[in-house]
Design an enzyme around this catalytic site. Structure first.
Site, PDB file in Angstrom:
ATOM      1  N   HIS A 160      -7.622  34.489  -7.097  1.00  0.00           N
ATOM      2  CA  HIS A 160      -8.951  33.963  -6.769  1.00  0.00           C
ATOM      3  C   HIS A 160      -9.727  33.673  -8.057  1.00  0.00           C
ATOM      4  O   HIS A 160      -9.738  34.496  -8.961  1.00  0.00           O
ATOM      5  CB  HIS A 160      -9.730  34.977  -5.927  1.00  0.00           C
ATOM      6  CG  HIS A 160     -11.144  34.562  -5.658  1.00  0.00           C
ATOM      7  ND1 HIS A 160     -11.464  33.595  -4.730  1.00  0.00           N
ATOM      8  CD2 HIS A 160     -12.318  34.968  -6.218  1.00  0.00           C
ATOM      9  CE1 HIS A 160     -12.783  33.421  -4.713  1.00  0.00           C
ATOM     10  NE2 HIS A 160     -13.319  34.257  -5.606  1.00  0.00           N
ATOM     11  N   ILE A 176      -0.391   1.977  -4.488  1.00  0.00           N
ATOM     12  CA  ILE A 176      -1.612   2.781  -4.502  1.00  0.00           C
ATOM     13  C   ILE A 176      -1.828   3.418  -5.863  1.00  0.00           C
ATOM     14  O   ILE A 176      -2.963   3.449  -6.377  1.00  0.00           O
ATOM     15  CB  ILE A 176      -1.555   3.849  -3.382  1.00  0.00           C
ATOM     16  CG1 ILE A 176      -1.666   3.180  -2.011  1.00  0.00           C
ATOM     17  CG2 ILE A 176      -2.653   4.884  -3.567  1.00  0.00           C
ATOM     18  CD1 ILE A 176      -2.961   2.429  -1.772  1.00  0.00           C
ATOM     19  N   SER A 226       0.831  -1.209   0.000  1.00  0.00           N
ATOM     20  CA  SER A 226       0.000   0.000   0.000  1.00  0.00           C
ATOM     21  C   SER A 226       0.862   1.254   0.000  1.00  0.00           C
ATOM     22  O   SER A 226       0.443   2.308   0.460  1.00  0.00           O
ATOM     23  CB  SER A 226      -0.924   0.007   1.222  1.00  0.00           C
ATOM     24  OG  SER A 226      -0.177  -0.016   2.432  1.00  0.00           O
TER      25      SER A 226
END
Length: 457
Positions: A438, A179, A174
């Site tokens: 933003h 993964i 793992s």
């Protein structure tokens, strides 16, 4: 006698050759096997092609998250051919470069030391004033299982050679490679089961982020934590795996068993004990942490031949820098260290930059942790990728960024920014004076930095 002999033509060895040729023509590079890199052939590049296909498929199948109703029929029969096509493109570019090198500088064959300044290759002796060892590593696996299962047991060295996607796959491990590949295969429609020795996924050391990663990745990937096979056997369709779950004996039938439990160095092929009789235990080799020198000899071991962090850019960096120590021996210097940076291309991505939470805690360094969750972060919500979190670690007195761990969409980009911040010794105040556009995912990083600053005196 050569000025330098380089053993191994992977990432570190190729980088070393390209640097050495700027300073001397009296050099030799010896390589056993393919004259390309692990990264291009069986590592970072083909795996990212596979992951890209898997993530694109996942986005199509989950389009309702962004208000789309999609009816699609996805044909995955060409995925493995596509992976190999791009893989061959990457490796051919490397081989084209290698083929342009001066022929007398290259030898194919297995190198073995006879003493500290002599190797034999194909029965011929070669001597050098200094050596760079860049032989790399190979996946580990149980030899008895391999004898039992034959080509039904594969590692990351074989998985990209599969002609088509299997119907089912079991993955042992793992960690990073396990993964990445398991999640990609699951997203491509392969019924995938992961057997994990522990409860850890990837390489995150923060307990909070580890828990998030385990929970999030387990939503769509069957991970059997703290469970390993007790036995394996070949059947007519593939592999039968026996294991214990909830104190009950269980069986699982899969087409292939992928073992992704780590790698071992090729240093054991070099007969290093002929340099010094004590060099039989590779785990106890006296390799200097910062110069990469072997003992007191003009021999430098670079790349993942002797490393806990087999990372491409670090291997290339070490290969280039080791050349200077070879040419100026016995006047040697520490190799300039790069800010540690490791990325896992899972979904969400994981990354560790600078010093990890565990490293800082073990060293008893006084730091504060700034954290932000991405569950309600604006840009993440717009992308429908609103899961995960990140942490930044700020030194209490200097206010400098020491490290960070991330489990979030596009962690690869924020990790690079953080690595540059750390390498420039920036304080949290200096970073927060920079622009954060933003809406962007980086605004979440700003929130974590603000969280940390509020905790400082």
């Amino acid at each position: 006698m050569y000025d330098i002999i380089i053993i191994g033509a992977g990432t570190a060895g190729i980088a070393a050759y390209k640097e050495a040729i700027k300073h001397t023509q009296n050099l030799l590079i010896v390589n056993h096997g393919s004259w390309d890199t692990t990264c291009a052939r069986v590592g970072c590049m083909p795996s990212k092609v596979l992951i890209s296909a898997a993530n694109r498929m996942h986005d199509i199948q989950t389009a309702e998250k962004v208000g789309l109703s999609v009816t699609s029929k996805i044909d995955t029969s060409q995925v493995m051919q596509h992976v190999r096509m791009l893989r061959d493109h990457f490796t051919n570019a490397i081989l084209k470069d290698v083929n342009s090198w001066t022929a007398k500088h290259k030898i194919s064959g297995q190198a073995q030391f006879t003493n500290e300044n002599t190797i034999t290759v194909n029965g011929q002796k070669y001597q050098a004033k200094s050596f760079i060892i860049a032989v790399g590593s190979t996946p580990t696996f149980d030899l008895q299982w391999k004898e039992q299962l034959g080509d039904r047991l594969i590692t990351s060295d074989q998985i990209f050679e599969l002609e088509k996607l299997p119907q089912s796959l079991a993955v042992i491990g793992s960690g990073v490679i396990a993964i990445e590949l398991a999640q990609a295969m699951q997203r491509l429609g392969v019924k995938t089961t992961v057997f994990a020795r522990s409860r850890k996924v990837g390489a995150l050391s923060s307990s909070a982020l580890q828990k998030l990663a385990q929970d999030e990745i387990s939503k769509n990937l069957n991970i059997k934590f703290e469970t390993l096979p007790t036995a394996v056997q070949l059947n007519t369709q593939g592999v039968t795996i026996n294991f214990q779950e909830n104190n009950q004996a269980q069986q699982l039938d899969v087409e292939y068993l992928l073992v992704a439990t780590g790698r071992k160095s090729y240093l054991d092929t070099l007969q290093l004990n002929n340099i010094h009789h004590s060099y039989t235990d590779l785990k106890k080799l006296p390799v200097h942490d910062t110069t990469k020198q072997l003992g007191d000899y003009p021999i430098f071991i670079v790349g993942d031949a002797h490393s806990n962090t087999p990372i491409q850019h670090e291997a290339a960096h070490e290969g280039r820098q080791a050349v200077n120590n070879c040419l100026k021996y016995p006047e040697i210097k520490n190799l300039k260290t790069l800010t540690p940076l490791a990325i896992v291309f899972s979904a969400p991505e994981m990354a560790t930059v600078g010093q990890s939470f565990k490293q800082l805690s073990d060293a008893k360094i006084e730091f504060v942790t700034g954290m932000v969750s991405y569950e309600k972060q604006g840009r993440a919500l717009a992308l429908a990728k609103n899961s995960g979190a990140l942490e930044v670690y700020i030194h209490q007195s200097s206010r400098k960024v020491l490290g960070a761990e991330l489990f979030v969409e596009a962690a690869e980009h924020m990790a690079l920014l953080l690595a540059w911040m750390i390498s420039e010794n920036l304080t949290v105040d200096e970073i927060l004076d920079k622009p954060f556009y933003h809406p962007t995912l980086e605004e979440g990083l700003r929130s974590a930095l603000k969280h940390a600053r509020r905790q400082l005196k």
